[in-house]
Design an enzyme around this catalytic site. Structure first.
Site, PDB file in Angstrom:
ATOM      1  N   SER A  17       0.818  -1.224   0.000  1.00 40.78           N
ATOM      2  CA  SER A  17       0.000   0.000   0.000  1.00 40.78           C
ATOM      3  C   SER A  17       0.848   1.269   0.000  1.00 40.78           C
ATOM      4  CB  SER A  17      -0.908   0.007   1.230  1.00 40.78           C
ATOM      5  OG  SER A  17      -1.575   1.243   1.304  1.00 40.78           O
ATOM      6  N   LYS A  68     -14.214  -3.329   2.017  1.00 40.59           N
ATOM      7  CA  LYS A  68     -15.069  -2.145   1.835  1.00 40.59           C
ATOM      8  C   LYS A  68     -16.542  -2.416   2.158  1.00 40.59           C
ATOM      9  CE  LYS A  68     -12.059   0.064  -1.516  1.00 40.59           C
ATOM     10  NZ  LYS A  68     -11.922   0.649  -2.845  1.00 40.59           N
TER      11      LYS A  68
HETATM   12  P1  NDP Z   1     -13.759  -6.552  -7.302  1.00 41.57           P
HETATM   13  O1  NDP Z   1     -13.089  -7.811  -6.903  1.00 41.57           O
HETATM   14  O2  NDP Z   1     -14.913  -6.063  -6.515  1.00 41.57           O
HETATM   15  O3  NDP Z   1     -14.259  -6.673  -8.831  1.00 41.57           O
HETATM   16  C1  NDP Z   1     -13.409  -7.186  -9.799  1.00 41.57           C
HETATM   17  C2  NDP Z   1     -14.027  -7.056 -11.181  1.00 41.57           C
HETATM   18  O4  NDP Z   1     -13.045  -7.453 -12.134  1.00 41.57           O
HETATM   19  C3  NDP Z   1     -15.247  -7.932 -11.421  1.00 41.57           C
HETATM   20  O5  NDP Z   1     -16.158  -7.236 -12.253  1.00 41.57           O
HETATM   21  C4  NDP Z   1     -14.650  -9.140 -12.185  1.00 41.57           C
HETATM   22  O6  NDP Z   1     -15.558  -9.766 -13.047  1.00 41.57           O
HETATM   23  C5  NDP Z   1     -13.605  -8.453 -13.018  1.00 41.57           C
HETATM   24  N1  NDP Z   1     -12.492  -9.311 -13.459  1.00 41.57           N
HETATM   25  C6  NDP Z   1     -11.513  -9.863 -12.699  1.00 41.57           C
HETATM   26  N2  NDP Z   1     -10.636 -10.536 -13.480  1.00 41.57           N
HETATM   27  C7  NDP Z   1     -11.075 -10.394 -14.767  1.00 41.57           C
HETATM   28  C8  NDP Z   1     -10.585 -10.847 -16.027  1.00 41.57           C
HETATM   29  N3  NDP Z   1      -9.478 -11.589 -16.125  1.00 41.57           N
HETATM   30  N4  NDP Z   1     -11.277 -10.507 -17.145  1.00 41.57           N
HETATM   31  C9  NDP Z   1     -12.390  -9.746 -17.064  1.00 41.57           C
HETATM   32  N5  NDP Z   1     -12.913  -9.297 -15.895  1.00 41.57           N
HETATM   33  C10 NDP Z   1     -12.256  -9.613 -14.754  1.00 41.57           C
HETATM   34  O7  NDP Z   1     -12.564  -5.457  -7.346  1.00 41.57           O
HETATM   35  P2  NDP Z   1     -12.719  -3.878  -7.154  1.00 41.57           P
HETATM   36  O8  NDP Z   1     -13.902  -3.455  -7.935  1.00 41.57           O
HETATM   37  O9  NDP Z   1     -12.642  -3.514  -5.721  1.00 41.57           O
HETATM   38  O10 NDP Z   1     -11.352  -3.336  -7.834  1.00 41.57           O
HETATM   39  C11 NDP Z   1     -11.210  -3.308  -9.250  1.00 41.57           C
HETATM   40  C12 NDP Z   1      -9.906  -2.602  -9.603  1.00 41.57           C
HETATM   41  O11 NDP Z   1      -9.951  -1.225  -9.249  1.00 41.57           O
HETATM   42  C13 NDP Z   1      -8.674  -3.190  -8.909  1.00 41.57           C
HETATM   43  O12 NDP Z   1      -7.622  -3.264  -9.846  1.00 41.57           O
HETATM   44  C14 NDP Z   1      -8.354  -2.151  -7.850  1.00 41.57           C
HETATM   45  O13 NDP Z   1      -6.971  -2.130  -7.532  1.00 41.57           O
HETATM   46  C15 NDP Z   1      -8.757  -0.861  -8.556  1.00 41.57           C
HETATM   47  N6  NDP Z   1      -9.075   0.240  -7.634  1.00 41.57           N
HETATM   48  C16 NDP Z   1      -8.257   1.352  -7.666  1.00 41.57           C
HETATM   49  C17 NDP Z   1      -8.491   2.426  -6.835  1.00 41.57           C
HETATM   50  C18 NDP Z   1      -7.597   3.621  -6.909  1.00 41.57           C
HETATM   51  O14 NDP Z   1      -7.645   4.475  -6.011  1.00 41.57           O
HETATM   52  N7  NDP Z   1      -6.783   3.767  -7.941  1.00 41.57           N
HETATM   53  C19 NDP Z   1      -9.606   2.427  -5.870  1.00 41.57           C
HETATM   54  C20 NDP Z   1     -10.435   1.225  -5.940  1.00 41.57           C
HETATM   55  C21 NDP Z   1     -10.142   0.177  -6.787  1.00 41.57           C
HETATM   56  P3  NDP Z   1     -16.597 -10.902 -12.492  1.00 41.57           P
HETATM   57  O15 NDP Z   1     -17.691 -10.150 -11.808  1.00 41.57           O
HETATM   58  O16 NDP Z   1     -17.038 -11.594 -13.703  1.00 41.57           O
HETATM   59  O17 NDP Z   1     -15.798 -11.766 -11.540  1.00 41.57           O
END
Ligand code: NDP
Length: 276
Positions: A17, A68
């Protein structure tokens, strides 16, 4: 007894982090006396870790993956944006001992796009890839910028359709599969999947990005992510990662906690210069 105000980010894993560094820089810049640490807290320990933290001079917490939703459940009061997103990344100890839950992710993204990168979202066609917690947090702040529409595409289509239903009162929002968007064009594509974390890409067709369009990966990394590379290969005007969003969401949390808004430009510049 330690009387310095304590802040922390809880997550699992948490060792990479950047939040302690960002908040320490904010505190130095604004001359606030506080201590900010990162704590590895698995979901099963979340409730007891929160209670312990606020018992020992804790004033505010950030919560990240996978906490979260638990933070949203734990909060005694929720801000309007936390209510909508059903996820909390910022907890604040109130004078009466209760915990206020807020979500600063969406406002952080919009600040990075519109202020730092001067990208207007007005009448833009926006595509969000992914329908997880991050997507949930960014939809409402993006809709406030009056885009033409937002399309949410997700591997598990049902989750995109559910998000569409939950947020459709805010305007023109669609939820669908990657297959469904094959023939569409977007001015801004936001990668809110966690695919970049494993170097993967969602299945994107090469015609998705409109001429003069931009790409933004919410994930960030020292090297360009797979999606940032995809944007560059497809001639995006901007192909950005989420480092700026990370700093901006932190600045909003800092403001909520301390009532002082840190300047983010130099800190984003510093963190960018430290990438290798
Ligand atoms: P979640 O675990 O809640 O959601 C993940 C999502 O990614 C789901 O929609 C999942 O699809 C999809 N997914 C995962 N792997 C694949 C793949 N190989 N191909 C296609 N879809 C995929 O994660 P978060 O929403 O919490 O986080 C998402 C991203 O946002 C992360 O990379 C996180 O680091 C980033 N983030 C950055 C922040 C910042 O301040 N810069 C703040 C918050 C988040 P499915 O539903 O089908 O499983």
């Amino acid at each position: 007894m330690n009387t310095t105000d304590q802040y922390a980010v809880f997550g699992h894993p948490i060792n990479h982090s950047k939040s302690p560094r960002i908040h320490t820089l904010f505190a130095e810049q604004t001359q606030q006396r506080l201590n900010y640490t990162a704590q590895d807290v698995p979901a099963e320990s979340f409730t007891s870790a929160v209670a312990d933290f606020f018992k020992h001079s804790g004033k505010g917490l950030n919560c990240t993956v996978p906490l979260k939703e638990l933070a949203w459940q734990r909060a005694d009061i929720l801000s309007e944006r936390a209510k909508l997103s059903k996820a909390v990344n910022t907890l604040v100890l109130q004078k009466d001992g209760s915990l206020l839950g807020d979500n600063t992710d969406g406002i952080g993204l919009v600040a990075d796009l519109t202020i730092n990168h001067k990208l207007s979202l007005l009448k833009k066609r926006i595509l969000i890839l992914g329908a997880g917690g991050a997507s949930r947090g960014i939809i409402a702040p993006l809709m406030e910028q009056s885009p033409t529409h937002i399309v949410i595409a997700n591997r598990t289509v049902e989750k995109a359709v559910n998000l569409r239903q939950e947020f459709s009162h805010l305007g023109n929002i669609a939820g669908c599969s990657y297959q469904d968007i094959r023939d569409n064009e977007f001015d801004l594509i936001l990668n809110a999947t966690s695919a970049s974390l494993t170097g993967e890409l969602p299945p994107l067709t090469s015609t998705l990005l409109a001429k003069q369009g931009s790409c933004y990966d919410l994930a960030y990394s020292n090297k360009p992510t797979a999606f940032v590379k995809w944007g560059l290969e497809h001639k995006a005007v901007n192909s950005l990662d989420g480092l700026g969003m990370l700093v901006e969401q932190a600045a909003e949390a800092f403001f909520i906690w301390r009532g002082v808004r840190p300047e983010t430009k130099d800190i984003i510049g510093l963190l960018n210069s430290e990438r290798n």
